[in-house]
Motif scaffolding. Structure first.
Motif, short mmCIF file in Angstrom:
data_model
loop_
_atom_site.label_atom_id
_atom_site.label_comp_id
_atom_site.label_asym_id
_atom_site.label_seq_id
_atom_site.Cartn_x
_atom_site.Cartn_y
_atom_site.Cartn_z
N ARG A 1 -0.30 -2.36 -0.50
CA ARG A 1 -0.81 -3.21 0.57
C ARG A 1 -1.31 -2.34 1.74
O ARG A 1 -0.69 -1.35 2.10
CB ARG A 1 0.31 -4.14 1.06
N GLY A 2 -2.44 -2.73 2.30
CA GLY A 2 -2.97 -2.01 3.45
C GLY A 2 -3.89 -0.86 3.12
O GLY A 2 -4.36 -0.15 4.02
N THR A 3 -4.17 -0.65 1.85
CA THR A 3 -5.09 0.41 1.44
C THR A 3 -6.49 -0.16 1.25
O THR A 3 -6.66 -1.37 1.05
CB THR A 3 -4.58 1.10 0.16
N THR B 1 -5.01 -8.08 -10.13
CA THR B 1 -4.56 -9.22 -9.32
C THR B 1 -4.28 -8.82 -7.88
O THR B 1 -4.73 -9.48 -6.94
CB THR B 1 -3.29 -9.83 -9.94
N VAL B 2 -3.56 -7.71 -7.69
CA VAL B 2 -3.21 -7.33 -6.32
C VAL B 2 -4.41 -6.75 -5.57
O VAL B 2 -4.45 -6.78 -4.34
CB VAL B 2 -2.03 -6.32 -6.28
N ALA B 3 -5.40 -6.25 -6.30
CA ALA B 3 -6.62 -5.78 -5.62
C ALA B 3 -7.28 -6.92 -4.87
O ALA B 3 -7.75 -6.76 -3.74
CB ALA B 3 -7.59 -5.17 -6.64
N GLU B 4 -7.28 -8.09 -5.49
CA GLU B 4 -7.85 -9.27 -4.84
C GLU B 4 -6.91 -9.78 -3.74
O GLU B 4 -7.35 -10.12 -2.64
CB GLU B 4 -8.09 -10.36 -5.88
N ALA B 5 -5.61 -9.79 -4.05
CA ALA B 5 -4.64 -10.31 -3.08
C ALA B 5 -4.54 -9.42 -1.84
O ALA B 5 -4.42 -9.93 -0.72
CB ALA B 5 -3.27 -10.44 -3.75
N TYR B 6 -4.57 -8.09 -2.04
CA TYR B 6 -4.42 -7.16 -0.92
C TYR B 6 -5.76 -6.68 -0.38
O TYR B 6 -5.80 -5.88 0.56
CB TYR B 6 -3.60 -5.94 -1.34
N ASP B 7 -6.84 -7.13 -0.99
CA ASP B 7 -8.20 -6.82 -0.52
C ASP B 7 -8.50 -5.32 -0.53
O ASP B 7 -8.85 -4.74 0.49
CB ASP B 7 -8.43 -7.40 0.88
#
Length: 491
Positions: free
Chosen positions: A257-259, A286-292
């Motif tokens: 998160r935050g990267t 999935t987390v690439a989309e969630a954490y942008d």
């Protein structure tokens, strides 16, 4: 004398320059450590059977290069690689402002002191057992087919096509071959607007990091991971984070998160050779989309992977254009050709093409046309089929001999690749000591401590590659390595 150098009195290179070259090599390879005392000019001249003036001149050049230094009434001593860099910086007193040196005026990105990389002797191919990684066996390069394609690409009637400045554009023929022959084999389907020709995957990563970077942004990479990627990311981002790797590949958790950018090698993790599990791949997307954040995926060994079912890359299941995909022809043809490709969203590729254009316009069009012909005539597929069988055989030989000859080492080398990573199970033998001792027997291995965010963790790890060493030399080479290790254990 604690070291030995060889000079050729009948050679075309002067004796002074030979002495300079040999001592420089020993310093940069770590054979001559910092503060080692060199023989006096008179003694060295007697050992080498040359004039004293020749040695004095050689020492003078080495001193000017900050590789050695003189102590009054004591003689000459080795500065060492780090010492040479330090002395060189101290010598660069060029003032560009009140009280400042050139080093202090370099961009903030270039000042990191922790940008090590994997090194090998420049003449590694001259050694008897070169276990270097990600290089080719020159006997396997399809010289005649490449020459034929080069001749066709340089057809005089097309002179204006291949000799002209193509502005920022690539060869239409090569883009077509990448989109119809290379990418679909990896489950990736793109149009020409979504593909950029690069000077290798590393060039693609540099472009991506420049477009996405900033002093207020963070990038994340695998730990251990590709050290040159760390150099690139450190040059574009204010912070580089290190995410651990386990037996399933990059660990996906809250630390991402935050990267802004995550750099990964999912199909053949560098350097551990681990393949990212399907579960982790889905989690990362999935987390690439969630954490942008965006993913830069280096599929660096995809073409020479000889597994019957090679996992598709992340880009093949990317429905949100979160993945920037990097590939190259380096492993299938030659690293020296420096031809690769980047596949991403059209708007990203448009920006990437513009950025590339400000640096180098485009990779040489004649080289792009030659590669396009090589692909179009099916020579590349034939080359890969030959390499798959050859690498499968080499991996089988090496895997058996390594495990039999080095039972006290932890060994990683997943099926489908050409590299093995070893470390002393008891953490008693440093990789640098093993490399030095092995080199005396003509064996070249590669220390991979620079791949780790904490160098001390990686100092017991080294790797062996079998893509460039002749198959017949693998077994005697590994046994010579085992002999080197036995000598160290008995010291």
């Amino acid at each position: 004398m604690q070291f030995r150098i060889d000079i050729d009195k009948a050679g075309k290179v002067g004796l002074r320059d030979q002495i300079v070259a040999e001592i420089s090599r020993l310093i940069f390879e770590g054979v001559l450590q910092a503060d080692t005392k060199l023989p006096s000019c008179r003694k060295f001249s007697q050992i080498l059977d040359v004039s004293v003036n020749t040695v004095i001149a050689a020492y003078g050049i080495l001193e000017d290069q900050h590789l050695i230094y003189a102590k009054p009434r004591s003689g000459y001593f080795v500065s060492g690689y780090e010492g040479a860099r330090s002395r060189e910086r101290n010598a660069l007193e060029t003032v560009v402002g009140p009280g400042s040196r050139m080093w202090e005026r370099l961009n903030w990105q270039r000042r990191s002191e922790d940008l090590r990389t994997i090194i090998r002797p420049e003449n590694w191919y001259e050694y008897k057992y070169p276990f270097v990684c990600n290089q080719i066996d020159e006997d396997k390069f399809p010289v005649s087919h490449w020459r034929e394609c080069s001749r066709l690409a340089m057809n005089r009637k097309d002179l204006k096509v291949w000799s002209a400045d193509n502005h920022y554009s690539d060869s239409i023929e090569l883009l077509e071959q990448v989109c119809t022959r290379i990418l679909p084999r990896r489950g990736v389907f793109e149009t020409a607007e979504s593909v950029l020709v690069t000077l290798g995957s590393q060039n693609g990563l540099y472009i991506a990091s420049q477009l996405l970077g900033g002093r207020d942004r963070a990038a994340t990479m695998e730990d251990p991971g590709y050290p040159d990627a760390r150099k690139i990311l450190a040059g574009s981002f204010g912070e580089v984070r290190f995410q651990p790797v386990d037996d399933e590949g990059l660990i996906v958790d809250e630390r991402l998160r935050g990267t802004t950018l995550v750099f990964v090698t999912p199909n053949r993790q560098f350097p551990t050779t681990v393949t990212m599990s399907e579960r982790r791949r889905k989690e990362l997307i999935t987390v690439a989309e969630a954490y942008d954040f965006f993913i830069v995926e280096d599929d660096y060994e995809c073409d020479v992977d000889y597994r019957y079912f090679t996992p598709f890359p992340l880009r093949s299941s990317d429905a949100k254009d979160r993945v920037i995909y990097l590939g190259s022809l380096s492993k299938g043809l030659s690293p020296g050709l420096r031809l690769g490709y980047l596949a991403a969203a059209p708007e990203f590729v448009e920006a990437a093409r513009d950025l590339r254009g400000t640096m180098l316009r485009h990779p040489p069009i004649i080289l792009q046309h030659t590669a396009a012909a090589f692909l179009r005539f099916g020579y590349y597929e034939s080359q890969l089929r030959r390499l798959h069988g050859d690498y499968l055989a080499r991996w089988g030989i090496a895997d058996e001999i390594i495990r039999d000859s080095l039972p006290s080492f932890d060994i990683k080398g997943e099926f489908g690749g050409t590299n093995f990573v070893l470390n002393d199970h008891g953490n008693t033998l440093s990789a640098s000591a093993v490399a030095r001792e092995a080199q005396t027997r003509g064996v070249i291995i590669e220390e991979i401590a620079p791949c780790y965010s904490q160098i001390d963790i990686g100092k017991f790890h080294f790797r062996l590659g079998v893509s460039s060493i002749p198959a017949s030399s693998i077994e005697p080479g590994i046994k010579a390595l085992a002999d080197s290790i036995a000598v160290l254990r008995n010291c």
